[in-house]
Scaffold this motif. Structure first.
Motif, mmCIF file in Angstrom:
data_model
loop_
_atom_site.group_PDB
_atom_site.id
_atom_site.type_symbol
_atom_site.label_atom_id
_atom_site.label_comp_id
_atom_site.label_asym_id
_atom_site.label_seq_id
_atom_site.Cartn_x
_atom_site.Cartn_y
_atom_site.Cartn_z
ATOM 1 N N LYS A 35 -3.678 6.411 -7.812
ATOM 2 C CA LYS A 35 -3.199 7.032 -6.586
ATOM 3 C C LYS A 35 -2.599 5.917 -5.727
ATOM 4 O O LYS A 35 -3.161 4.817 -5.674
ATOM 5 C CB LYS A 35 -4.346 7.736 -5.864
ATOM 6 N N VAL A 36 -1.483 6.197 -5.057
ATOM 7 C CA VAL A 36 -0.734 5.136 -4.396
ATOM 8 C C VAL A 36 -0.354 5.535 -2.978
ATOM 9 O O VAL A 36 0.169 6.634 -2.747
ATOM 10 C CB VAL A 36 0.540 4.769 -5.184
ATOM 11 N N VAL A 37 -0.598 4.618 -2.042
ATOM 12 C CA VAL A 37 -0.102 4.739 -0.674
ATOM 13 C C VAL A 37 1.194 3.946 -0.597
ATOM 14 O O VAL A 37 1.215 2.739 -0.861
ATOM 15 C CB VAL A 37 -1.114 4.194 0.343
ATOM 16 N N ILE A 38 2.270 4.642 -0.247
ATOM 17 C CA ILE A 38 3.591 4.026 -0.139
ATOM 18 C C ILE A 38 3.807 3.646 1.315
ATOM 19 O O ILE A 38 4.109 4.501 2.155
ATOM 20 C CB ILE A 38 4.692 4.988 -0.608
ATOM 21 N N ASN A 39 3.619 2.394 1.636
ATOM 22 C CA ASN A 39 3.841 1.933 3.009
ATOM 23 C C ASN A 39 5.320 1.646 3.227
ATOM 24 O O ASN A 39 6.004 1.121 2.350
ATOM 25 C CB ASN A 39 3.022 0.678 3.279
ATOM 26 N N TYR A 40 5.805 1.999 4.424
ATOM 27 C CA TYR A 40 7.183 1.695 4.775
ATOM 28 C C TYR A 40 7.249 1.372 6.256
ATOM 29 O O TYR A 40 6.344 1.708 7.031
ATOM 30 C CB TYR A 40 8.104 2.877 4.447
ATOM 31 N N LEU A 41 8.329 0.710 6.647
ATOM 32 C CA LEU A 41 8.565 0.406 8.058
ATOM 33 C C LEU A 41 9.618 1.350 8.637
ATOM 34 O O LEU A 41 9.351 2.067 9.600
ATOM 35 C CB LEU A 41 8.994 -1.045 8.227
ATOM 36 N N THR A 42 10.796 1.381 8.040
ATOM 37 C CA THR A 42 11.871 2.237 8.546
ATOM 38 C C THR A 42 12.414 3.207 7.501
ATOM 39 O O THR A 42 13.161 4.120 7.848
ATOM 40 C CB THR A 42 13.048 1.374 9.074
ATOM 41 N N SER A 43 12.064 3.022 6.239
ATOM 42 C CA SER A 43 12.653 3.827 5.154
ATOM 43 C C SER A 43 11.865 5.109 4.924
ATOM 44 O O SER A 43 11.356 5.367 3.822
ATOM 45 C CB SER A 43 12.723 3.001 3.869
ATOM 46 N N ALA A 44 11.790 5.945 5.961
ATOM 47 C CA ALA A 44 10.980 7.162 5.880
ATOM 48 C C ALA A 44 11.486 8.124 4.808
ATOM 49 O O ALA A 44 10.702 8.685 4.033
ATOM 50 C CB ALA A 44 10.949 7.845 7.242
ATOM 51 N N LEU A 61 3.072 6.439 4.142
ATOM 52 C CA LEU A 61 2.551 6.162 5.475
ATOM 53 C C LEU A 61 3.337 5.023 6.114
ATOM 54 O O LEU A 61 3.506 3.962 5.513
ATOM 55 C CB LEU A 61 1.069 5.780 5.415
ATOM 56 N N GLN A 62 3.771 5.245 7.332
ATOM 57 C CA GLN A 62 4.503 4.218 8.078
ATOM 58 C C GLN A 62 3.537 3.263 8.757
ATOM 59 O O GLN A 62 2.517 3.686 9.333
ATOM 60 C CB GLN A 62 5.406 4.888 9.115
ATOM 61 N N ALA A 63 3.846 1.985 8.707
ATOM 62 C CA ALA A 63 3.103 0.972 9.463
ATOM 63 C C ALA A 63 3.849 -0.343 9.384
ATOM 64 O O ALA A 63 4.383 -0.699 8.332
ATOM 65 C CB ALA A 63 1.682 0.798 8.926
ATOM 66 N N ASP A 64 3.882 -1.045 10.491
ATOM 67 C CA ASP A 64 4.384 -2.414 10.536
ATOM 68 C C ASP A 64 3.233 -3.324 10.146
ATOM 69 O O ASP A 64 2.231 -3.396 10.864
ATOM 70 C CB ASP A 64 4.886 -2.720 11.949
#
Length: 257
Positions: A35-44, A61-64
């Protein structure tokens, strides 16, 4: 005490996972059943589309990563969604950077703000995710932290002073963390690539540079992001249960580590 768990039991965080190398890392872990959490900053849009392809396994999930509070919130949301803590962290997020040696600042032009920007994103980002992961990893009795590095501090053929210095510091952090966290059965390793053909970051690289790297590499070709991602799987797999504090160079043999 469990020294390893299979991919299908792991919840993996890939920072900067929506595009480029990050997307290949995400897809490699999903392919193996994690299972994978795909973190991004601006590439929603890209992150949500990737997660939609794997609705049972993936969450965007978005997060800086430079914001410790935002990272803590991401970890809490991931655990609430999947019902388990993040056990595997792939620190891939890259501060804005163009891989074009002709356009980079040389020694006369380099400013501390250039260096600081890379340290913030690369070193601080990895520290934030590591600290957020520790409670869940300790509770699970298992943890895997894999930092994405570079072969440029062994083969500095282009003047990426700021980027290379930050990645070298990340290797040092990898080694000290491995010593500190080993008693908790948490391993910390690095996978270092060179020029990859092709990611968003390397799109600015002149074709002549790709040709030069290929000619100088034993395999006579430039490593692909998918090949790099496959090698990264090793450090999260049961086969690496006794490996920590190491730096695996995945560049077709260009650099002998």
């Amino acid at each position: 005490m469990q020294t390893s768990i299979n991919f299908n039991e792991q919840l993996v965080l890939v920072t900067g996972g929506a595009r480029g190398l990050g997307e290949h890392l995400v897809r490699a872990f999903l392919r193996e059943g994690a299972k994978v959490v795909i973190n991004y900053l601006t590439s929603a849009e890209a992150a949500n589309q990737l997660a939609a392809d794997y609705p049972e396994q993936a969450l965007a999930l978005q997060a800086d990563v430079t914001d410790a509070v935002a990272v803590q919130t991401l970890f809490a949301k991931a655990q609430a969604h999947f019902g388990q803590p993040i056990t595997t962290v792939i620190n891939n997020a890259l501060p804005a950077f163009s891989f074009n040696g002709d356009a980079r600042e040389n020694a006369d032009q380099l400013s501390w703000s250039n260096v600081q920007q890379q340290f913030e994103g690369i070193v601080k980002g990895a520290l934030n995710t590591t600290q957020a992961a520790l409670p869940g990893m300790r509770h699970a009795g298992f943890g895997r932290i894999v930092n994405v590095g570079t072969n440029l501090f062994q083969n500095p053929v282009v003047p990426y002073h700021d980027y290379t210095a930050a990645k070298a510091a990340l290797l040092s952090l990898t080694r000290t963390l491995s010593q500190d966290l080993g008693p908790d059965q948490i391993t910390v390793n690095m996978v270092s690539g060179g020029l990859l053909r092709t990611t968003d970051a390397s799109a600015a690289t002149p074709e002549a540079v790709f040709d030069y790297i290929a000619a100088a590499t034993p395999l006579r070709r430039v490593t692909t992001p998918a090949e790099f991602a496959d090698a990264t799987l090793f450090f999260a797999s049961p086969w690496s249960r006794s490996v920590t504090g190491q730096n695996l160079v995945v560049d077709g043999g260009l650099v002998k580590n």
